[in-house]
Scaffold this active site. Structure first.
Site, PDB file in Angstrom:
ATOM      1  N   CYS A 117       0.881  -1.166   0.000  1.00  0.00           N
ATOM      2  CA  CYS A 117       0.000   0.000   0.000  1.00  0.00           C
ATOM      3  C   CYS A 117       0.914   1.210   0.000  1.00  0.00           C
ATOM      4  O   CYS A 117       1.545   1.518   1.011  1.00  0.00           O
ATOM      5  CB  CYS A 117      -0.922   0.025   1.216  1.00  0.00           C
ATOM      6  SG  CYS A 117      -1.990   1.493   1.257  1.00  0.00           S
ATOM      7  N   CYS A 120      -0.597   4.411   2.398  1.00  0.00           N
ATOM      8  CA  CYS A 120      -0.674   4.291   3.859  1.00  0.00           C
ATOM      9  C   CYS A 120      -0.392   2.843   4.242  1.00  0.00           C
ATOM     10  O   CYS A 120       0.728   2.389   4.106  1.00  0.00           O
ATOM     11  CB  CYS A 120      -2.019   4.791   4.380  1.00  0.00           C
ATOM     12  SG  CYS A 120      -3.447   4.097   3.528  1.00  0.00           S
ATOM     13  N   SER A 121      -1.399   2.121   4.711  1.00  0.00           N
ATOM     14  CA  SER A 121      -1.174   0.717   5.080  1.00  0.00           C
ATOM     15  C   SER A 121      -2.469  -0.081   4.950  1.00  0.00           C
ATOM     16  O   SER A 121      -2.790  -0.895   5.816  1.00  0.00           O
ATOM     17  CB  SER A 121      -0.630   0.609   6.505  1.00  0.00           C
ATOM     18  OG  SER A 121      -1.512   1.237   7.427  1.00  0.00           O
ATOM     19  N   CYS A 122      -3.218   0.149   3.861  1.00  0.00           N
ATOM     20  CA  CYS A 122      -4.457  -0.604   3.634  1.00  0.00           C
ATOM     21  C   CYS A 122      -4.125  -2.098   3.567  1.00  0.00           C
ATOM     22  O   CYS A 122      -3.190  -2.509   2.887  1.00  0.00           O
ATOM     23  CB  CYS A 122      -5.123  -0.143   2.345  1.00  0.00           C
ATOM     24  SG  CYS A 122      -5.716   1.569   2.414  1.00  0.00           S
TER      25      CYS A 122
END
Length: 215
Positions: A117, A120-122
Site C-alpha cells: 500500500c 498508507c497501510s491498507c
C-alpha cells in the site's frame, strides 16, 4: 493498479532499517499513548499484548490460511475466489475490518504477486490480522514498487530471473490477497493440514508457502 518490476517510480530511498523511531510516526505516538494509559491505570498492558497477539496469530492469518487451503483443494472455489472474492468471503461469513472489497491474485509458475500500500497501510485485517510493522514502513511502501526483486531477496525470497513480478497497490477501495502456490509433496493432505503451511507473509507475497520438507 498493478506494476511490473520494470517500472521506475520516483520515490526517495528510505534506507534499509525497517524500524523507524521518528517522534511523529504513528507507531511512536501509539506506544506513547499506551504507556500513558497504563500509567494512569486505564489500560492493562497484558490484555493489550494478548489482544494484539490474537490478531497477529489467530484471528487474522489463520482465517486467510484456511481460505487458501480450501482453494488448493477445491478448483471451483479457487476460480470463484479469483473472479469474485467478495462473494466467497460473504458466504463464509468472514467479518471484520478492511475487507469491503477484496481481490485475490494467484501465484503460478512464472508469475509472482506482491501486495503493498504505497499511500498508507491498507490491509485485509479480517483475513490476515494486524499488518506487520515492515508493511507500514515508508521503505517497503516505496521500494516494493520500485525494486520488488531486491526487496524480496532482502526478505529471503529469491525468484528465478524469468519470473514475472506483479505488484498490487492496495487502497481504501480495494485490498489484495495473494494465493500462494501449493507446495509440492502435499497430495492427499486435508485442508486443515494444508492451512498449517500458509503463513501471513505468503499471502502478502513476500514469502512462499512452507514446504512440508522444511524443518
Amino acid at each position: 493498479m498493478d506494476h511490473d518490476d520494470s517500472h521506475n517510480h520516483n520515490y526517495e530511498h528510505e534506507g534499509h532499517d525497517h524500524d523507524h523511531h521518528d517522534a511523529s510516526s504513528p507507531q511512536v505516538r501509539v506506544e506513547a499513548l499506551e504507556e500513558l494509559l497504563v500509567q494512569k491505570g486505564l489500560a492493562d498492558r497484558a490484555r493489550i499484548d494478548a489482544t494484539i497477539g490474537r490478531y497477529e496469530h489467530d484471528i487474522g492469518p489463520m482465517i486467510g490460511a484456511q481460505l487458501v487451503a480450501h482453494a488448493w483443494t477445491d478448483p471451483v472455489l479457487r476460480q470463484r475466489l479469483l473472479t469474485d472474492a467478495d462473494a466467497v468471503v460473504a458466504e463464509l461469513d468472514v467479518r471484520g475490518a478492511e475487507i469491503e472489497h477484496i481481490e485475490v491474485k494467484a501465484n503460478e509458475p512464472g508469475v509472482h504477486n506482491v501486495v503493498v500500500c504505497t499511500l498508507c497501510s491498507c490491509y485485509p485485517w479480517a483475513l490476515l490480522g494486524l499488518p506487520p510493522n515492515w508493511y507500514k514502513s515508508p521503505e517497503y511502501r516505496a521500494r516494493a514498487v520500485r525494486e520488488p526483486r531486491a526487496v524480496l531477496a532482502e526478505m529471503g525470497l529469491e525468484l528465478d530471473t524469468d519470473t514475472e513480478v506483479r505488484v498490487w497497490d492496495s487502497s481504501s477501495e480495494t485490498r489484495f490477497l495473494v494465493l500462494p502456490e501449493r507446495p509440492a509433496g502435499t497430495q492427499g493432505w486435508s485442508a486443515a493440514q494444508l492451512a498449517t503451511l500458509v503463513g501471513r507473509d505468503s499471502m502478502i507475497g513476500v514469502a512462499l508457502a512452507t514446504s512440508p520438507q522444511a524443518d
